[in-house]
Enzyme design. Structure first.
Site, short mmCIF file in Angstrom:
data_model
loop_
_atom_site.label_atom_id
_atom_site.label_comp_id
_atom_site.label_asym_id
_atom_site.label_seq_id
_atom_site.Cartn_x
_atom_site.Cartn_y
_atom_site.Cartn_z
N CYS A 56 -17.09 7.49 -0.75
CA CYS A 56 -16.78 6.31 0.07
C CYS A 56 -16.51 6.72 1.52
N CYS A 104 -14.46 1.64 6.50
CA CYS A 104 -15.79 1.04 6.34
C CYS A 104 -15.59 -0.36 5.77
N CYS A 147 -22.80 -6.14 -2.57
CA CYS A 147 -21.99 -5.01 -2.09
C CYS A 147 -22.56 -3.69 -2.63
N CYS A 162 -20.28 -9.65 1.54
CA CYS A 162 -19.84 -10.48 0.41
C CYS A 162 -19.91 -11.96 0.78
N ASP A 173 0.83 -1.21 0.00
CA ASP A 173 0.00 0.00 0.00
C ASP A 173 0.87 1.26 0.00
C1 B12 Z 1 -6.60 4.63 -3.17
C2 B12 Z 1 -7.00 3.45 -2.32
C3 B12 Z 1 -8.21 3.53 -1.63
C4 B12 Z 1 -9.23 4.62 -1.90
C5 B12 Z 1 -9.94 4.30 -3.25
C6 B12 Z 1 -10.38 2.83 -3.36
C7 B12 Z 1 -10.51 2.31 -4.77
N1 B12 Z 1 -11.15 1.16 -4.86
O1 B12 Z 1 -10.03 2.87 -5.73
C8 B12 Z 1 -10.14 4.53 -0.64
C9 B12 Z 1 -9.62 5.51 0.40
C10 B12 Z 1 -11.62 4.79 -0.86
C11 B12 Z 1 -9.82 3.11 -0.17
C12 B12 Z 1 -10.66 2.40 0.66
C13 B12 Z 1 -10.40 1.09 1.08
N2 B12 Z 1 -9.26 0.41 0.94
CO1 B12 Z 1 -7.81 1.02 -0.19
N3 B12 Z 1 -6.42 1.35 -1.41
C14 B12 Z 1 -6.18 2.31 -2.24
C15 B12 Z 1 -4.89 2.04 -3.04
C16 B12 Z 1 -3.76 2.88 -2.43
C17 B12 Z 1 -5.00 2.31 -4.53
C18 B12 Z 1 -6.26 1.72 -5.19
C19 B12 Z 1 -6.31 2.13 -6.64
O2 B12 Z 1 -5.35 1.98 -7.36
N4 B12 Z 1 -7.43 2.70 -7.09
C20 B12 Z 1 -7.55 3.14 -8.44
C21 B12 Z 1 -8.66 2.39 -9.11
C22 B12 Z 1 -8.70 2.82 -10.57
O3 B12 Z 1 -8.30 1.03 -9.01
P1 B12 Z 1 -9.35 -0.10 -8.70
O4 B12 Z 1 -10.56 0.44 -8.03
O5 B12 Z 1 -8.63 -1.19 -8.00
O6 B12 Z 1 -9.81 -0.50 -10.17
C23 B12 Z 1 -9.02 -1.38 -10.95
C24 B12 Z 1 -9.81 -2.65 -11.26
O7 B12 Z 1 -11.18 -2.51 -10.94
C25 B12 Z 1 -9.52 -2.81 -12.72
N5 B12 Z 1 -10.57 -3.47 -13.45
C26 B12 Z 1 -11.69 -3.02 -13.96
N6 B12 Z 1 -12.34 -4.01 -14.59
C27 B12 Z 1 -11.61 -5.10 -14.44
C28 B12 Z 1 -11.81 -6.41 -14.84
C29 B12 Z 1 -10.85 -7.37 -14.49
C30 B12 Z 1 -11.05 -8.75 -14.91
C31 B12 Z 1 -9.69 -7.00 -13.72
C32 B12 Z 1 -8.66 -7.97 -13.33
C33 B12 Z 1 -9.54 -5.67 -13.34
C34 B12 Z 1 -10.50 -4.76 -13.70
O8 B12 Z 1 -9.22 -1.57 -13.31
C35 B12 Z 1 -8.77 -0.70 -12.31
C36 B12 Z 1 -7.31 -0.39 -12.58
O9 B12 Z 1 -6.51 -1.50 -12.30
C37 B12 Z 1 -4.70 0.50 -2.79
C38 B12 Z 1 -3.24 0.05 -2.74
C39 B12 Z 1 -2.65 -0.01 -4.13
N7 B12 Z 1 -1.51 0.60 -4.31
O10 B12 Z 1 -3.23 -0.59 -5.02
C40 B12 Z 1 -5.42 0.28 -1.44
C41 B12 Z 1 -6.21 -1.04 -1.25
C42 B12 Z 1 -7.04 -1.28 -2.50
N8 B12 Z 1 -7.11 -0.74 -0.15
C43 B12 Z 1 -7.31 -1.71 0.64
C44 B12 Z 1 -8.27 -1.69 1.70
C45 B12 Z 1 -8.17 -2.80 2.75
C46 B12 Z 1 -9.26 -0.71 1.74
C47 B12 Z 1 -10.52 -0.68 2.63
C48 B12 Z 1 -11.17 -2.05 2.83
C49 B12 Z 1 -10.15 -0.04 4.00
C50 B12 Z 1 -11.33 0.14 4.93
N9 B12 Z 1 -11.71 -0.88 5.70
O11 B12 Z 1 -11.92 1.18 4.97
C51 B12 Z 1 -11.44 0.28 1.81
C52 B12 Z 1 -12.30 -0.47 0.78
C53 B12 Z 1 -13.04 0.41 -0.16
C54 B12 Z 1 -13.24 -0.27 -1.53
N10 B12 Z 1 -14.34 -0.99 -1.69
O12 B12 Z 1 -12.37 -0.12 -2.41
C55 B12 Z 1 -6.51 -2.93 0.25
C56 B12 Z 1 -7.44 -3.95 -0.40
C57 B12 Z 1 -7.04 -5.41 -0.18
C58 B12 Z 1 -7.86 -6.30 -1.09
N11 B12 Z 1 -8.37 -7.39 -0.59
O13 B12 Z 1 -8.05 -6.00 -2.25
C59 B12 Z 1 -5.44 -2.31 -0.73
C60 B12 Z 1 -5.01 -3.21 -1.89
C61 B12 Z 1 -4.22 -1.96 0.15
C62 B12 Z 1 -3.37 -3.19 0.48
N12 B12 Z 1 -2.07 -3.13 0.22
O14 B12 Z 1 -3.84 -4.20 0.95
N13 B12 Z 1 -8.66 2.66 -0.68
S1 SF4 Z 2 -19.41 -11.56 -4.74
FE1 SF4 Z 2 -18.81 -9.99 -3.24
S2 SF4 Z 2 -17.68 -8.44 -4.45
FE2 SF4 Z 2 -18.80 -9.74 -5.91
S3 SF4 Z 2 -20.72 -8.63 -6.24
FE3 SF4 Z 2 -21.13 -10.10 -4.58
S4 SF4 Z 2 -20.74 -8.94 -2.70
FE4 SF4 Z 2 -19.82 -7.79 -4.39
S1 SF4 Z 3 -16.08 0.90 1.94
FE1 SF4 Z 3 -18.23 1.39 2.56
S2 SF4 Z 3 -18.70 3.35 1.57
FE2 SF4 Z 3 -16.84 2.54 0.58
S3 SF4 Z 3 -17.59 1.42 -1.19
FE3 SF4 Z 3 -17.48 -0.08 0.47
S4 SF4 Z 3 -19.54 -0.05 1.43
FE4 SF4 Z 3 -19.37 1.79 0.16
#
Ligand code: B12
Ligand code: SF4
Ligand code: SF4
Length: 387
Positions: free
Chosen positions: A220, A247, A199, A254, A138
């Site tokens: 979020c 959150c 979700c 899930c 991260d």
């Molecule tokens: C910025 C960030 C956040 C932001 C934005 C989240 C987001 N989803 O973008 C915020 C602050 C909201 C956040 C929240 C959380 N985060 Co965060 N976050 C990050 C961070 C630093 C970058 C994520 C990122 O690159 N976002 C940019 C968008 C564009 O990326 P994306 O949503 O993943 O989308 C990609 C895919 O969907 C893909 N895609 C689209 N279609 C398809 C189809 C296929 C087949 C595939 C393969 C891909 C794909 O395209 C996108 C580009 O790759 C990562 C660490 C990292 N360096 O990756 C941790 C990370 C994602 N977070 C993590 C966690 C734990 C959380 C929280 C659970 C924390 C909490 N309890 O509050 C929440 C969950 C919220 C959620 N549902 O995402 C973990 C997730 C672990 C896991 N199991 O995946 C990570 C990986 C950190 C870690 N090292 O463990 N986070």
């Molecule tokens: S399997 Fe989990 S991540 Fe996939 S749509 Fe259902 S609740 Fe969301």
């Molecule tokens: S972490 Fe909470 S607010 Fe963010 S996308 Fe998931 S359910 Fe929604």
């Protein structure tokens, strides 16, 4: 030792990774991630909110090509660490808030980084020479989920998180970029979400964009309670329920978690006492010295004392908690942080059963307050009572 066949080396690396406490380990190539267009769309639509580090030109280039991070990178070891702790009941009868599971324990950045460096030391010892490497959890400009999916650890769910078909999504991701060629693992290419949309339906703020498979961070709760340094948008506050740091709703619902999550036995991820559900009034009233002491080495320090007091005020308002009223009133009158005074005004206006008292309290505060931002919050709170 450098003549070890690399297949054997990758097996011994995985065995060592499990011995160090990692739960899953896979290896992939350093090729660019295939869904860069989604990342570009995320930035272009402003879904990254104020996380400027996600949008900077330099970091965009590095996310598109990890050779820019480690020139000569030949393989990426991707690791996942299970942090699921099972259910923990609130330990207090006073109103408590909810903290995201990943923050119940010591800061995982420190815990996992130390383990990654131990694994690098093992690789160097096994090869008999130093390697060029970068380790991240991260902490780096990497689309971690994409590499984890390609290394066979799981698929990216509609909540955008990496879900392992073996243990679900309560895992933290980390990587070692290496200048050593290793055999790569098969990716998981099946989307096991199928027709499920739990979700998306459960997210209180509609932050999950189903068609784009992205999160709008502006909406979020995790972003707003951890990364947001200023005021939380008024229209979102009442949807936060009692979440005060992060959150977990889109993971709690899930089915892959309800069916397959396994409680960890790793002492580094067991919850600190009182952390899963801290008392809200205590958080609202905390002095800096107490905050620093209580959250030393914890991810919670990221939100700082004023952010946590702000979040506690919002949760007390959402719960209309009886013994929160006096604390909110004191915070409105006396808290040294304008941010907290402003959110206390909003929170008091949620006590609909006490509407006449709240009007008096807000009017009194209006007469004494000098900060423009707080004055606006008080006026808006008062107006909401007349609506
Ligand atoms: C910025 C960030 C956040 C932001 C934005 C989240 C987001 N989803 O973008 C915020 C602050 C909201 C956040 C929240 C959380 N985060 Co965060 N976050 C990050 C961070 C630093 C970058 C994520 C990122 O690159 N976002 C940019 C968008 C564009 O990326 P994306 O949503 O993943 O989308 C990609 C895919 O969907 C893909 N895609 C689209 N279609 C398809 C189809 C296929 C087949 C595939 C393969 C891909 C794909 O395209 C996108 C580009 O790759 C990562 C660490 C990292 N360096 O990756 C941790 C990370 C994602 N977070 C993590 C966690 C734990 C959380 C929280 C659970 C924390 C909490 N309890 O509050 C929440 C969950 C919220 C959620 N549902 O995402 C973990 C997730 C672990 C896991 N199991 O995946 C990570 C990986 C950190 C870690 N090292 O463990 N986070
Ligand atoms: S399997 Fe989990 S991540 Fe996939 S749509 Fe259902 S609740 Fe969301
Ligand atoms: S972490 Fe909470 S607010 Fe963010 S996308 Fe998931 S359910 Fe929604």
């Amino acid at each position: 030792m450098s003549s070890l066949p690399n297949l054997h080396l990758s097996q011994t690396i995985k065995q060592k990774a499990f011995a160090l406490g990692f739960t899953l380990c896979g290896i992939t190539s350093p090729e660019p991630p295939p869904h860069l267009a989604h990342y570009a769309q995320w930035i272009d639509n402003g879904y990254h909110a104020e996380m400027g580090y996600m949008a900077s030109e330099r970091n965009r280039e590095r996310r598109a090509d990890i050779q820019k991070i480690l020139p000569g990178c030949k393989s990426v070891i991707v690791l996942a660490t299970n942090y699921y702790q099972g259910d923990v009941a609130p330990q207090s009868h006073a109103p408590t808030g909810k903290v995201g599971r990943y923050a119940w324990n010591d800061d995982y950045h420190d815990v996992i980084k130390a383990r990654l460096l131990d694994l690098v030391a093992y690789i160097e010892e096994t090869l008999g020479h130093a390697v060029n490497q970068r380790v991240y959890t991260d902490t780096g400009p990497i689309l971690e989920g994409e590499f984890a999916q390609r290394a066979g650890l799981g698929w990216l769910g509609k909540n955008t998180l990496l879900i392992s078909p073996k243990i679900g999504s309560w895992v933290l991701l980390s990587e070692i970029l290496l200048d050593v060629a290793l055999p790569i693992d098969d990716p998981i290419t099946t989307d096991h979400c199928g027709s499920c949309t739990r979700c998306i339906e459960a997210c209180p703020t509609e932050a999950i964009l189903e068609d784009e498979r992205l999160i709008d961070a502006n909406k979020c709760i995790s972003y707003q309670t951890i990364e947001q340094k200023a005021a939380i948008p008024v229209d979102l506050r009442s949807q936060f329920e009692d979440w005060i740091f992060g959150c977990d709703i889109c993971q709690e619902v899930c089915p892959w978690n309800t069916r397959f999550a396994i409680p960890t036995l790793d002492p580094a991820f067991l919850p600190r006492p009182h952390l899963p559900t801290p008392e809200l009034v205590t958080l609202l009233e905390m002095e800096q010295a107490d905050f620093s002491k209580a959250f030393k080495g914890s991810p919670i320090k990221r939100t700082k004392r004023r952010g946590m007091a702000r979040n506690a005020a919002v949760a007390l308002g959402n719960m209309q908690a009886a013994n929160g009223f006096a604390a909110l009133q004191t915070a409105l009158q006396q808290h040294d942080e304008p941010l907290v005074r402003g959110h206390a005004a909003w929170a008091l206006a949620q006590y609909t059963a006490e509407i006449e008292t709240v009007k008096q309290v807000l009017q009194a505060a209006l007469a004494l307050e000098t900060n423009e931002m707080v004055l606006l919050e008080i006026k808006n709170a008062y107006a909401s009572l007349l609506a």
